[in-house]
Design a protein around this motif. Structure first.
Motif, PDB file in Angstrom:
ATOM      1  N   GLY A  57       0.822  -1.205   0.000  1.00 49.17           N
ATOM      2  CA  GLY A  57       0.000   0.000   0.000  1.00 49.17           C
ATOM      3  C   GLY A  57       0.858   1.257   0.000  1.00 49.17           C
ATOM      4  O   GLY A  57       2.072   1.216  -0.203  1.00 49.17           O
ATOM      5  N   ALA A  58       0.205   2.381   0.238  1.00 42.88           N
ATOM      6  CA  ALA A  58       0.890   3.675   0.198  1.00 42.88           C
ATOM      7  C   ALA A  58       1.820   3.811   1.397  1.00 42.88           C
ATOM      8  O   ALA A  58       1.441   3.530   2.536  1.00 42.88           O
ATOM      9  N   ALA A  59       3.034   4.240   1.134  1.00 45.54           N
ATOM     10  CA  ALA A  59       4.012   4.439   2.208  1.00 45.54           C
ATOM     11  C   ALA A  59       3.800   5.799   2.868  1.00 45.54           C
ATOM     12  O   ALA A  59       3.370   6.764   2.230  1.00 45.54           O
ATOM     13  N   GLN A  60       4.112   5.863   4.144  1.00 51.17           N
ATOM     14  CA  GLN A  60       4.000   7.121   4.870  1.00 51.17           C
ATOM     15  C   GLN A  60       5.153   8.072   4.564  1.00 51.17           C
ATOM     16  O   GLN A  60       5.069   9.272   4.849  1.00 51.17           O
ATOM     17  N   ALA A  84      13.297  -3.854   9.129  1.00 51.66           N
ATOM     18  CA  ALA A  84      12.051  -4.552   9.464  1.00 51.66           C
ATOM     19  C   ALA A  84      11.081  -3.695  10.267  1.00 51.66           C
ATOM     20  O   ALA A  84       9.873  -3.664   9.988  1.00 51.66           O
ATOM     21  N   GLY A  85      11.582  -3.007  11.294  1.00 53.76           N
ATOM     22  CA  GLY A  85      10.686  -2.242  12.158  1.00 53.76           C
ATOM     23  C   GLY A  85       9.981  -1.101  11.441  1.00 53.76           C
ATOM     24  O   GLY A  85       8.740  -1.040  11.426  1.00 53.76           O
ATOM     25  N   GLY A  90       4.839   0.931   8.074  1.00 53.92           N
ATOM     26  CA  GLY A  90       4.296   1.566   6.884  1.00 53.92           C
ATOM     27  C   GLY A  90       5.220   2.536   6.185  1.00 53.92           C
ATOM     28  O   GLY A  90       4.768   3.335   5.355  1.00 53.92           O
ATOM     29  N   TRP A  91       6.515   2.436   6.455  1.00 53.64           N
ATOM     30  CA  TRP A  91       7.491   3.330   5.842  1.00 53.64           C
ATOM     31  C   TRP A  91       8.374   2.575   4.854  1.00 53.64           C
ATOM     32  O   TRP A  91       8.750   1.435   5.094  1.00 53.64           O
ATOM     33  N   GLY A 257       8.760   8.702  14.050  1.00 58.24           N
ATOM     34  CA  GLY A 257       8.018   9.831  14.588  1.00 58.24           C
ATOM     35  C   GLY A 257       6.661   9.467  15.112  1.00 58.24           C
ATOM     36  O   GLY A 257       5.718  10.283  15.082  1.00 58.24           O
ATOM     37  N   GLN A 258       6.525   8.239  15.597  1.00 59.28           N
ATOM     38  CA  GLN A 258       5.249   7.787  16.147  1.00 59.28           C
ATOM     39  C   GLN A 258       5.487   7.236  17.552  1.00 59.28           C
ATOM     40  O   GLN A 258       6.609   6.920  17.927  1.00 59.28           O
ATOM     41  N   ARG A 259       4.431   7.123  18.301  1.00 59.73           N
ATOM     42  CA  ARG A 259       4.567   6.580  19.641  1.00 59.73           C
ATOM     43  C   ARG A 259       4.659   5.051  19.571  1.00 59.73           C
ATOM     44  O   ARG A 259       4.101   4.426  18.692  1.00 59.73           O
ATOM     45  N   GLY A 260       5.419   4.495  20.531  1.00 59.81           N
ATOM     46  CA  GLY A 260       5.519   3.031  20.616  1.00 59.81           C
ATOM     47  C   GLY A 260       4.184   2.407  20.924  1.00 59.81           C
ATOM     48  O   GLY A 260       3.275   3.028  21.471  1.00 59.81           O
ATOM     49  N   ARG A 261       4.075   1.151  20.563  1.00 58.27           N
ATOM     50  CA  ARG A 261       2.816   0.438  20.786  1.00 58.27           C
ATOM     51  C   ARG A 261       2.788  -0.163  22.178  1.00 58.27           C
ATOM     52  O   ARG A 261       3.805  -0.505  22.708  1.00 58.27           O
TER      53      ARG A 261
END
Length: 261
Positions: A57-60, A84-85, A90-91, A257-261
């Protein structure tokens, strides 16, 4: 020479000699399992290439990873598994190669990475996030110098130098400088701590169990730029990067640039 041991990692890490084989096996397994576009050129020289892995799909946007090895060893193929991470988040991930000292100088490598980021930025839309380990941490930090970066700098949304080498003047007192050929002026010019303070968000990442010199280098960059320095307890120079293998790790979250899960 005086500071050789200060910047030596392997002898001070239990099982340090075995990490390269572990990384090589993980990287090869990743390339076998995940389709990527390998060895895309960004210049004319054989090592001026990068591998690109894209999510479904579309990459961020695109994460650019620059490997370490004291500017004189290893290549991108040893580190592929670290895509991998961010990929799972989505990157796109671009793993960049470059020439090594003493065949080239550190300033020439800096220019190679800038050229690589320029080609990647022209080819792939969206924000850019830069990360690199050790010498690679130095190189991604150098990309925030307006005199080095291209117009793509406006698209850089964040940079995470991992165990970066931020002040190169200590290397004048190591035997490695026989390969680097640094003098006082060049070492200072190539030191991110002497760059203009960037407006791009920067988070420095370093292991709490690293050699004191690497903790110093990380803190010097944090002090020079007024940016956050994350010290991960118990992590040494060879396992501080392991978080990039996992989508839910704090390190991967910082890089994208996102918060951990």
């Amino acid at each position: 020479m005086e500071l050789d041991d200060a910047y030596a990692n392997g002898p001070h890490i239990p099982g340090g000699d075995g990490f390269a084989a572990i990384w090589a096996a993980k990287a090869a397994a990743f390339r076998a399992a995940v389709q990527g576009t390998l060895n895309q050129p960004y210049g004319d020289r054989p090592r001026e290439v990068f591998d690109l892995f894209a999510p479904e799909g579309a990459a961020q946007g695109t994460v650019v990873f620059v490997h370490g090895g004291y500017w004189r060893s290893t290549d991108k193929d040893l580190w592929t598994h670290l895509a991998a991470g961010p990929l799972a988040r989505g990157w796109r991930v671009a793993m960049v190669d470059y020439d090594l000292c003493p065949d080239v100088t550190i300033p020439q490598i800096t220019q190679q990475i800038a050229a690589a980021v320029g080609v990647i930025a022209a080819r792939y839309p969206g924000p850019l996030r830069l990360t690199g380990h050790s010498a690679g941490g130095h190189l991604v930090a150098r990309m925030l110098d307006p005199d080095i970066a291209g117009q793509w700098l406006t698209r850089v949304a964040g940079v995470v130098p991992i165990s970066p080498l931020a002040d190169l003047e200590p290397f004048l007192r190591t035997s490695m400088n026989a390969d680097f050929g640094l003098d006082q002026a060049t070492a200072r010019a190539e030191s991110p701590i002497h760059q203009p303070v960037p407006s791009v968000p920067v988070t420095v990442w370093v292991g709490g169990a690293e050699r004191p010199a690497f903790l110093d280098e990380a803190r010097w960059l944090g002090a020079a730029w007024g940016c956050e320095v994350v010290v991960r307890p118990g992590r040494h120079h060879f396992d501080i990067i392991a978080g990039l293998e996992e989508a839910g790790s704090d390190l991967t979250a910082a890089v994208v640039g996102q918060r951990g899960r």
